[in-house]
Design an enzyme around this catalytic site. Sequence first.
Site, mmCIF file in Angstrom:
data_model
loop_
_atom_site.group_PDB
_atom_site.id
_atom_site.type_symbol
_atom_site.label_atom_id
_atom_site.label_comp_id
_atom_site.label_asym_id
_atom_site.label_seq_id
_atom_site.Cartn_x
_atom_site.Cartn_y
_atom_site.Cartn_z
ATOM 1 C CE LYS A 121 -4.325 -1.609 2.044
ATOM 2 N NZ LYS A 121 -5.308 -1.431 3.114
ATOM 3 C CE LYS A 205 -5.559 -7.384 -2.591
ATOM 4 N NZ LYS A 205 -6.010 -7.270 -1.247
ATOM 5 C CE LYS A 208 -13.671 -2.679 -0.526
ATOM 6 N NZ LYS A 208 -13.573 -2.640 0.928
HETATM 7 P P1 AMP Z 1 -11.048 -5.198 1.674
HETATM 8 O O1 AMP Z 1 -11.738 -4.936 0.393
HETATM 9 O O2 AMP Z 1 -9.570 -5.172 1.557
HETATM 10 O O3 AMP Z 1 -11.600 -4.429 2.851
HETATM 11 O O4 AMP Z 1 -11.373 -6.735 2.000
HETATM 12 C C1 AMP Z 1 -12.565 -7.200 2.594
HETATM 13 C C2 AMP Z 1 -12.580 -8.725 2.587
HETATM 14 O O5 AMP Z 1 -12.598 -9.209 1.242
HETATM 15 C C3 AMP Z 1 -11.339 -9.359 3.236
HETATM 16 O O6 AMP Z 1 -11.717 -10.549 3.910
HETATM 17 C C4 AMP Z 1 -10.465 -9.685 2.065
HETATM 18 O O7 AMP Z 1 -9.574 -10.752 2.315
HETATM 19 C C5 AMP Z 1 -11.492 -10.076 1.014
HETATM 20 N N1 AMP Z 1 -10.970 -9.819 -0.348
HETATM 21 C C6 AMP Z 1 -10.588 -8.613 -0.847
HETATM 22 N N2 AMP Z 1 -10.156 -8.760 -2.122
HETATM 23 C C7 AMP Z 1 -10.273 -10.075 -2.420
HETATM 24 C C8 AMP Z 1 -9.999 -10.870 -3.594
HETATM 25 N N3 AMP Z 1 -9.527 -10.308 -4.711
HETATM 26 N N4 AMP Z 1 -10.236 -12.192 -3.545
HETATM 27 C C9 AMP Z 1 -10.739 -12.770 -2.424
HETATM 28 N N5 AMP Z 1 -11.012 -12.095 -1.281
HETATM 29 C C10 AMP Z 1 -10.795 -10.774 -1.281
#
Ligand code: AMP
Length: 343
Positions: A121, A205, A208
């Site tokens: 990040k 991956k 967002k």
């Molecule tokens: P975040 O969007 O980083 O707040 O992630 C929220 C949840 O979604 C967390 O449990 C992450 O591990 C999961 N997550 C985010 N991006 C991915 C992805 N590309 N594939 C699988 N899980 C994801």
Amino acid sequence: MSKPPVKYSGPDRVFSGVQPSGDMHLGNYLGALKKFADLQNDHECVYCIVDLHAVTVWQDPAKLAGQTRNIAAAYLASGVDPDKAIIYPQSKVAAHTELAWYFNCVARIGWLSRMTQFKEKSGRNAEAMSVGLYDYPVLQAADILAFKATHVPVGEDQKQHLELSRDIAQKFNNDFNVPGFFPLPEPLIKGPGARVMSLRDGTKKMSKSDPSDNSRINLTDSPEKIAKKIRKAKTDAGVMPETVAEMEDRPELKNLVGIYGAFSGLSDQEVLSQYAGQGFGVFKPALADLAVEILRPVSERMNTYLDNPDEIDRILAKGADAAAEIATPIVADVRKVMGFWGT
Ligand code: AMP
Ligand code: TRP
């Protein structure tokens, strides 16, 4: 002879959180939200909207509360039932920040400096990042352990943060000679969709923060948009192979097959057996149909909730009270264990 470690003997509890810092996408849905709903029937579940984590990078104050309602709507639309699970915003429960401070004094700088997510990040700009962004995994450990949670459903990218939470729990138990006080929380990562990759680059991956909207499917995308993004997804020139082994050096193919499997409940091999020898001209439309079939009701339910912000606010306020009821006494016990005056 050293004594065997005393195991945590409290009840099982599930905890997880999502940041209100952008649109929810397919990776969030398959990696986290879908598991949240599956777990609530046979576990005590606490699902947080981690707004304190979101503000480790700049968030517009005029938008933060709305983004928090958005994540609440995504939880609800994915099937989380507020009568079965607790849904609440992190900033409403002071136990998180208080325990995070105590854990700041347990965690070691060396542990944090190994966290790969901070490195990703911050890039080459680490010196200009907020202290909060560096400290983010300590707050995450406090989130989980303020509830003495034993299980944490997350995507693969959170594995290292969960290991840190376990290290902090273990060191607290050792340092203060309270064996088994905190559980060592286990990540629940397995399953299809633990790591959904970008539609534009099968080695990155889905995220967002990717500047390209075509790299992800958002939960709020229209059926037409979903179909278009899948049609435009990067692929190679080959046809669908017969075996999983043949997907190894074809990351984009592997990702799309994984997504198909997560939607349909089929294994990668079963998907390949169905499409072996076909081109992407056949596979992509089939995948788009499946994606729309699964995501359309989620997106419709999400919009229904967003049309009723008062209902969301009622659920969040009730959830915050229920969360505080669990976490406040646990953090009071931590104060006692640490020997603060007046405890
Ligand atoms: P975040 O969007 O980083 O707040 O992630 C929220 C949840 O979604 C967390 O449990 C992450 O591990 C999961 N997550 C985010 N991006 C991915 C992805 N590309 N594939 C699988 N899980 C994801
Ligand atoms: N760090 C997680 C993410 O980016 C969000 C999070 C914060 C979390 N606190 C948590 C996840 C506690 C699980 C448990 O996805």
